[in-house]
Design an enzyme around this catalytic site. Sequence first.
Site, PDB file in Angstrom:
ATOM      1  N   HIS A 161       0.826  -1.214   0.000  1.00  0.00           N
ATOM      2  CA  HIS A 161       0.000   0.000   0.000  1.00  0.00           C
ATOM      3  C   HIS A 161       0.866   1.273   0.000  1.00  0.00           C
ATOM      4  O   HIS A 161       2.064   1.214  -0.242  1.00  0.00           O
ATOM      5  CB  HIS A 161      -0.999  -0.040   1.169  1.00  0.00           C
ATOM      6  CG  HIS A 161      -1.693  -1.376   1.262  1.00  0.00           C
ATOM      7  ND1 HIS A 161      -2.752  -1.708   0.459  1.00  0.00           N
ATOM      8  CD2 HIS A 161      -1.431  -2.476   2.019  1.00  0.00           C
ATOM      9  CE1 HIS A 161      -3.128  -2.965   0.727  1.00  0.00           C
ATOM     10  NE2 HIS A 161      -2.345  -3.450   1.668  1.00  0.00           N
ATOM     11  N   GLU A 200       1.413 -11.781   5.273  1.00  0.00           N
ATOM     12  CA  GLU A 200       0.461 -11.090   6.146  1.00  0.00           C
ATOM     13  C   GLU A 200       1.002 -11.328   7.556  1.00  0.00           C
ATOM     14  O   GLU A 200       0.899 -12.420   8.111  1.00  0.00           O
ATOM     15  CB  GLU A 200      -0.954 -11.664   5.974  1.00  0.00           C
ATOM     16  CG  GLU A 200      -1.521 -11.510   4.572  1.00  0.00           C
ATOM     17  CD  GLU A 200      -1.988 -10.079   4.250  1.00  0.00           C
ATOM     18  OE1 GLU A 200      -1.886  -9.195   5.129  1.00  0.00           O
ATOM     19  OE2 GLU A 200      -2.452  -9.856   3.112  1.00  0.00           O
TER      20      GLU A 200
HETATM   21 ZN   LIG Z   1      -2.210  -5.280   2.570  1.00  0.00          ZN
END
Ligand SMILES: [Zn+2]
Length: 301
Positions: free
Chosen positions: A92, A263
Amino acid sequence: MTHAPPPGRARVWSGRLGLLLAGLAVGGLTFLLALQVRAGSGDGTTTVAPSGDAVASAPAPDPTTAAPEPEVTETAPPPPLAGLTVAVDPGHNGGNGANPLTVNAPVPDGRGGTKACNTVGASTDAGYPEHAFTWDVAGRLAARLAELGAVVVLTRPDDAGVGPCVDARGRLPQEEGADLLVSLHANGTPDRRAHGFFAIVADPPVHEAQGQPSVALAHDLVAALGAAGFAPSSTVAADDGPLQRRADLATLNHAERPAVMLELGEMRNPDEAAVMESEEGRQRYADAVAAGITAWAGADG
Ligand SMILES: [Zn+2]
């Protein structure tokens, strides 16, 4: 993994903007870290490189007072990641939320379809955003990898811009001659009981490196996160660990080097949010990922 000096090392010193960051003691020798942003290239790439120049420039001993040369000269071993170039993708970006038209524009997904350029990402309940978390961990990871002798290329130069799009992030390793790509993220499962880290690889593979080579990298990263005390995902499980195989992630689909998305935890889980919001916790994540990359580089060689 061969550990010959990377052919691209010279270029990282040739940029227009060089910022001396820090001196680090590695193996008793002083290495200098330089962070160089190629401001003129427009591709948003940042390179961090180690240098042993300080050793070569040490003053010669005074011949009138120097001790006799020892018969056997001990040479310091090369740092463990010498010759390795690592592409690190902090997921991001800080400006994504304010630029929906750019972020939602379709880009090639690497399988003949399209995908949104990027997304805003998750955040903790306290409002700590995923882009800030991944940016901070990436900086710590880059510093640690450089200390270990690797050259590091980042997919974005700061935490205030928009994008880059997911296809560009995935192409970075082959464009920059990197040996691998690690994309850093944190998950945003709404159920606050969900917790733990997991890895994702592209499946079925589009490029050769996305098959077993990427799975092997994922195994080393997952093992290192577990060894560092982080909990594996409570929701993602496979026969070989917390590992998802997905076809829909353009960053992974475009990579032609071993590539893994991590993650690192669940941002809506209060316990893991507290770890992510702490500097100590982010350093632990970075050190664990560096250990996983080091294990992979050693096993590969
Ligand atoms: Zn992400």
